[in-house]
Design a protein around this motif. Sequence first.
Motif, PDB file in Angstrom:
ATOM      1  N   LEU A 454       0.830  -1.205   0.000  1.00  0.00           N
ATOM      2  CA  LEU A 454       0.000   0.000   0.000  1.00  0.00           C
ATOM      3  C   LEU A 454       0.860   1.249   0.000  1.00  0.00           C
ATOM      4  N   SER A 455       0.402   2.258  -0.733  1.00  0.00           N
ATOM      5  CA  SER A 455       1.063   3.560  -0.725  1.00  0.00           C
ATOM      6  C   SER A 455       0.146   4.527   0.017  1.00  0.00           C
ATOM      7  N   GLY A 456       0.525   4.920   1.221  1.00  0.00           N
ATOM      8  CA  GLY A 456      -0.341   5.766   2.046  1.00  0.00           C
ATOM      9  C   GLY A 456      -1.229   4.924   2.944  1.00  0.00           C
ATOM     10  N   ARG A 457      -2.071   5.586   3.711  1.00  0.00           N
ATOM     11  CA  ARG A 457      -2.881   4.902   4.714  1.00  0.00           C
ATOM     12  C   ARG A 457      -4.324   4.679   4.311  1.00  0.00           C
ATOM     13  N   SER A 458      -4.749   5.297   3.210  1.00  0.00           N
ATOM     14  CA  SER A 458      -6.148   5.189   2.808  1.00  0.00           C
ATOM     15  C   SER A 458      -6.488   3.779   2.357  1.00  0.00           C
ATOM     16  N   ARG A 459      -7.553   3.224   2.928  1.00  0.00           N
ATOM     17  CA  ARG A 459      -8.029   1.909   2.509  1.00  0.00           C
ATOM     18  C   ARG A 459      -9.132   2.041   1.449  1.00  0.00           C
ATOM     19  N   LYS A 460      -9.920   3.089   1.583  1.00  0.00           N
ATOM     20  CA  LYS A 460     -11.032   3.287   0.663  1.00  0.00           C
ATOM     21  C   LYS A 460     -10.537   3.585  -0.745  1.00  0.00           C
TER      22      LYS A 460
END
Length: 476
Positions: A454-460
């Motif tokens: 993943l790049s960043g924390r956003s899951r959506k």
Amino acid sequence: MLTDKQFWKSHIEEALTNKAEYNFLDFKLDLSNKNERLKEHINAFGNLEIGGCFVFGVDDFVPVGIKEDGDPIIQRVTHIASNTQEPKLNVEIFSVTINSKQLLCLHILSGSSKPVFIKDRAPLGGIACFKRTGSLTIAMSIQEIKDLLAHSTEKYYDESVVEDAVVEDLDFEKLCSLLPMDTSKPWLAKNIAILKDNQIVVGHAKTPKVTVAGWLCFAKNVQAKRQFRNAYIEFQIFSSTTRENPVKKQEIKGTLSEQIEQSILILQQYIWLIPEIHGVKREDIPAYQDRVLREVVTNSLVHRDYTKMHQPVKIALFSNRLEIENPGGLMPGLTTLNLVHKRDWRNPLLAELMKKFGFGEMDGQGIDRLYAATIAVKVPPPIFISSHSSFSVMLSAPKLFEEFTFEEKHIMIIIMLIMQEKIDNESVRRCFDITAEKASTLLKSMVVDHIIELSGRSRKYAKYVLTNQYREKVFE
């Protein structure tokens, strides 16, 4: 040097359609204020064989047009290209209209010698020379810089002389079709001068010697010389997936351009077709466009090792794949993974002549175009196999996502990340023409295998990049 506006427009349209930035294209909405980074982008373009083109007025692969006067952009880019690079780089400026939107194009011409350095940085400090890989601009390693410097004075086999060959052995009509020759008398001094300028012959004007490249491209009978007896293509077509009982077998001889033309004619007859819907009509189109096939075949002839004449180039079309094999493995420093961003020429003079014939761009971006072509028609990615004695390219026949092997799915995702840097569920859905659930399952499996993360924390709105481990493999 390729500076034709139509050439760039066709590639810009293709890249926007495929949503992929080729090594030689960089789409921008506007110009940022980061001069140091701009120096690096310009430097990387200068180190490409055809240079590279900034295209302004594009937002996330959507043409929106230049919002304001483009003069400040032009002035800044041309100033940096001319004053911060060694050798200095020239810029060609033009505009193209796509979907009724005017885009500003700045073509950074290829450096007169390579590598091109950024003036105010230490020559071997690791950040003085840059290269393009997909949409990324990254620093060359010190070894890559040294290799380019060494190659600038290296003697290549295709530039060597064919013993006992004389200029009269060359096909004058073929030479005239490619070069501005004086047709009043074949071997006038000015014609010899043109041949020398193109390294088709070398030496004294009165007793010119034919080069290997000149012989392979223009000899009346290429295979007449013993050293070139296997400089041909062995073409076979099989009805199944094995090499049993070919339905067609042919030796394709002649000059390299004749071999390419004949090979493409045969492939056009037998290559697989895929259905495409246009409105209410269905149309069957070739799985691989002619120009893709032409570039793959041309590369096999240009990159083959002509000092190893134990066998010809081999083209084999099976029910499930196309294999093209040429004698001679990859050049030192190249691997099947880093081919997308790392380049080397075994026969640079042959490459230049093939470009003149129009059989390929010979710009080091062929792998990028091949990847983009496979993504566009949703076929499995090309597979490269290299050994110490040969190099092979395998192109798959069309098949459904469910028929892709585990490796093919993963390679396709890796290719997307090389071309686009980041991907998400939607881009994977488009690539494979699958549901969001299937795309999510594929992405999760590659995260588990430590190929992507993943790049960043956003899951959506999750976006994925290659892990450091895989980046090192690809960009080593």
